[in-house]
Design a protein around this motif. Structure first.
Motif, PDB file in Angstrom:
ATOM      1  N   THR A  54      63.129  23.888 -21.146  1.00  0.00           N
ATOM      2  CA  THR A  54      63.518  23.056 -20.794  1.00  0.00           C
ATOM      3  C   THR A  54      63.392  21.261 -21.412  1.00  0.00           C
ATOM      4  O   THR A  54      62.816  21.424 -22.393  1.00  0.00           O
ATOM      5  CB  THR A  54      62.280  22.126 -19.680  1.00  0.00           C
ATOM      6  OG1 THR A  54      62.576  23.607 -18.789  1.00  0.00           O
ATOM      7  CG2 THR A  54      63.161  20.915 -18.903  1.00  0.00           C
ATOM      8  N   THR A  55      64.926  20.823 -22.055  1.00  0.00           N
ATOM      9  CA  THR A  55      64.882  19.959 -22.630  1.00  0.00           C
ATOM     10  C   THR A  55      64.712  18.743 -22.515  1.00  0.00           C
ATOM     11  O   THR A  55      65.493  18.230 -20.792  1.00  0.00           O
ATOM     12  CB  THR A  55      66.691  19.991 -23.278  1.00  0.00           C
ATOM     13  OG1 THR A  55      66.271  21.644 -24.365  1.00  0.00           O
ATOM     14  CG2 THR A  55      66.829  19.163 -24.303  1.00  0.00           C
ATOM     15  N   TYR A  56      64.276  17.870 -22.687  1.00  0.00           N
ATOM     16  CA  TYR A  56      63.923  16.390 -22.427  1.00  0.00           C
ATOM     17  C   TYR A  56      63.751  15.512 -23.640  1.00  0.00           C
ATOM     18  O   TYR A  56      63.745  15.817 -24.962  1.00  0.00           O
ATOM     19  CB  TYR A  56      62.371  16.227 -22.487  1.00  0.00           C
ATOM     20  CG  TYR A  56      61.932  17.180 -21.051  1.00  0.00           C
ATOM     21  CD1 TYR A  56      62.198  16.799 -20.060  1.00  0.00           C
ATOM     22  CD2 TYR A  56      61.076  18.026 -21.065  1.00  0.00           C
ATOM     23  CE1 TYR A  56      61.496  17.072 -18.575  1.00  0.00           C
ATOM     24  CE2 TYR A  56      60.765  19.175 -20.278  1.00  0.00           C
ATOM     25  CZ  TYR A  56      60.709  18.428 -19.142  1.00  0.00           C
ATOM     26  OH  TYR A  56      59.943  19.298 -17.497  1.00  0.00           O
ATOM     27  N   ALA A  57      64.848  14.688 -23.017  1.00  0.00           N
ATOM     28  CA  ALA A  57      65.900  13.651 -24.184  1.00  0.00           C
ATOM     29  C   ALA A  57      64.528  12.365 -24.221  1.00  0.00           C
ATOM     30  O   ALA A  57      63.794  12.368 -23.695  1.00  0.00           O
ATOM     31  CB  ALA A  57      66.468  12.558 -23.103  1.00  0.00           C
ATOM     32  N   VAL A  58      64.313  12.328 -25.734  1.00  0.00           N
ATOM     33  CA  VAL A  58      63.317  11.437 -25.834  1.00  0.00           C
ATOM     34  C   VAL A  58      63.958  10.340 -26.986  1.00  0.00           C
ATOM     35  O   VAL A  58      64.381  10.013 -28.024  1.00  0.00           O
ATOM     36  CB  VAL A  58      62.556  11.820 -27.510  1.00  0.00           C
ATOM     37  CG1 VAL A  58      61.412  11.110 -27.220  1.00  0.00           C
ATOM     38  CG2 VAL A  58      61.621  13.651 -26.594  1.00  0.00           C
ATOM     39  N   ALA A  59      63.971   9.252 -25.537  1.00  0.00           N
ATOM     40  CA  ALA A  59      65.036   7.524 -26.323  1.00  0.00           C
ATOM     41  C   ALA A  59      64.463   6.574 -26.340  1.00  0.00           C
ATOM     42  O   ALA A  59      64.981   5.803 -26.238  1.00  0.00           O
ATOM     43  CB  ALA A  59      65.892   7.566 -25.534  1.00  0.00           C
ATOM     44  N   GLN A  77      53.831  14.564 -19.712  1.00  0.00           N
ATOM     45  CA  GLN A  77      53.791  14.968 -17.644  1.00  0.00           C
ATOM     46  C   GLN A  77      53.884  16.201 -17.452  1.00  0.00           C
ATOM     47  O   GLN A  77      53.189  17.051 -17.006  1.00  0.00           O
ATOM     48  CB  GLN A  77      54.031  13.732 -16.574  1.00  0.00           C
ATOM     49  CG  GLN A  77      53.308  13.990 -14.964  1.00  0.00           C
ATOM     50  CD  GLN A  77      52.680  14.304 -15.047  1.00  0.00           C
ATOM     51  OE1 GLN A  77      51.708  13.215 -15.656  1.00  0.00           O
ATOM     52  NE2 GLN A  77      51.174  15.200 -14.751  1.00  0.00           N
ATOM     53  N   ALA A  78      55.275  16.513 -18.413  1.00  0.00           N
ATOM     54  CA  ALA A  78      56.300  17.908 -17.733  1.00  0.00           C
ATOM     55  C   ALA A  78      54.684  18.631 -18.972  1.00  0.00           C
ATOM     56  O   ALA A  78      54.588  20.078 -18.019  1.00  0.00           O
ATOM     57  CB  ALA A  78      57.347  17.815 -18.580  1.00  0.00           C
ATOM     58  N   VAL A  79      54.721  18.684 -20.069  1.00  0.00           N
ATOM     59  CA  VAL A  79      53.521  19.679 -20.530  1.00  0.00           C
ATOM     60  C   VAL A  79      51.752  19.693 -19.523  1.00  0.00           C
ATOM     61  O   VAL A  79      51.914  20.568 -19.519  1.00  0.00           O
ATOM     62  CB  VAL A  79      53.017  19.261 -21.884  1.00  0.00           C
ATOM     63  CG1 VAL A  79      52.406  19.339 -22.352  1.00  0.00           C
ATOM     64  CG2 VAL A  79      55.027  19.603 -22.656  1.00  0.00           C
ATOM     65  N   ARG A  80      51.762  18.607 -19.355  1.00  0.00           N
ATOM     66  CA  ARG A  80      50.596  18.159 -18.102  1.00  0.00           C
ATOM     67  C   ARG A  80      50.787  19.970 -17.253  1.00  0.00           C
ATOM     68  O   ARG A  80      50.133  20.422 -17.298  1.00  0.00           O
ATOM     69  CB  ARG A  80      49.830  16.995 -18.571  1.00  0.00           C
ATOM     70  CG  ARG A  80      48.827  17.892 -17.255  1.00  0.00           C
ATOM     71  CD  ARG A  80      47.811  16.037 -16.674  1.00  0.00           C
ATOM     72  NE  ARG A  80      47.848  15.722 -18.142  1.00  0.00           N
ATOM     73  CZ  ARG A  80      47.242  15.537 -18.574  1.00  0.00           C
ATOM     74  NH1 ARG A  80      45.924  16.276 -18.465  1.00  0.00           N
ATOM     75  NH2 ARG A  80      46.815  14.471 -19.572  1.00  0.00           N
ATOM     76  N   ASP A  81      52.187  19.463 -16.461  1.00  0.00           N
ATOM     77  CA  ASP A  81      51.590  20.070 -14.664  1.00  0.00           C
ATOM     78  C   ASP A  81      52.369  21.720 -15.848  1.00  0.00           C
ATOM     79  O   ASP A  81      51.669  23.233 -15.178  1.00  0.00           O
ATOM     80  CB  ASP A  81      53.723  19.832 -14.868  1.00  0.00           C
ATOM     81  CG  ASP A  81      52.885  17.883 -14.118  1.00  0.00           C
ATOM     82  OD1 ASP A  81      52.382  17.855 -14.033  1.00  0.00           O
ATOM     83  OD2 ASP A  81      54.469  17.878 -13.204  1.00  0.00           O
TER      84      ASP A  81
END
Length: 137
Positions: free
Chosen positions: A9-14, A24-28
């Motif tokens: 899953t790709t998340y923008a970091v902007a 939070q996604a990593v914790r989940d």
């Protein structure tokens, strides 16, 4: 990516909110993979440091997150990528206490200590790629 059991899953970091979203996604995912609370905390801390570096020093970029499986042992792999100025002296940047900005100098070296696998690919004017993996114990 190595032997992913999920598509990354790709998340923008902007923006700051993106750092929180990736963390939070990593914790989940760590909870889903039944990581211990200690290992969840280590992985989330490393994720937070590296996502913040991507934003602050790399000018933004993305994080790719995937669940791994290695002979029945779950792991989480995260790639951080930016097109920023790169890291001119990686050995120096991995030295505890060294900082290129106003931080405490624990981002890269601290993240490295918190995970099981850590790789950096960087060069001046080429951006930075950091790959981390944490395996369930």
């Amino acid at each position: 990516m190595t032997s992913s059991t999920t598509e990354p899953t790709t998340y923008a970091v902007a923006a700051d909110a993106d750092v929180v979203r990736v963390r939070q996604a990593v914790r989940d995912l760590a909870v889903q993979a039944k990581f211990s609370l200690v290992d969840q905390t280590k992985l989330v801390t490393a994720t937070s440091e590296l996502a913040r570096n991507t934003l602050v020093y790399g000018g933004g970029g993305e994080a790719l997150v995937a669940l791994l499986d290695k002979a029945g042992r779950p792991g989480i792999e995260i790639w951080f990528r930016d097109e920023g100025p790169g890291i001119p002296d990686l050995d120096l940047a991995l030295t505890d206490g060294w900082t290129s900005g106003g931080g405490m100098g624990l981002g890269l070296s601290g993240a490295k200590r918190l995970v099981d696998e850590f790789e950096v690919d960087t060069a001046p004017d080429r951006g930075t790629r950091v790959r981390i993996v944490k395996w369930r114990r």
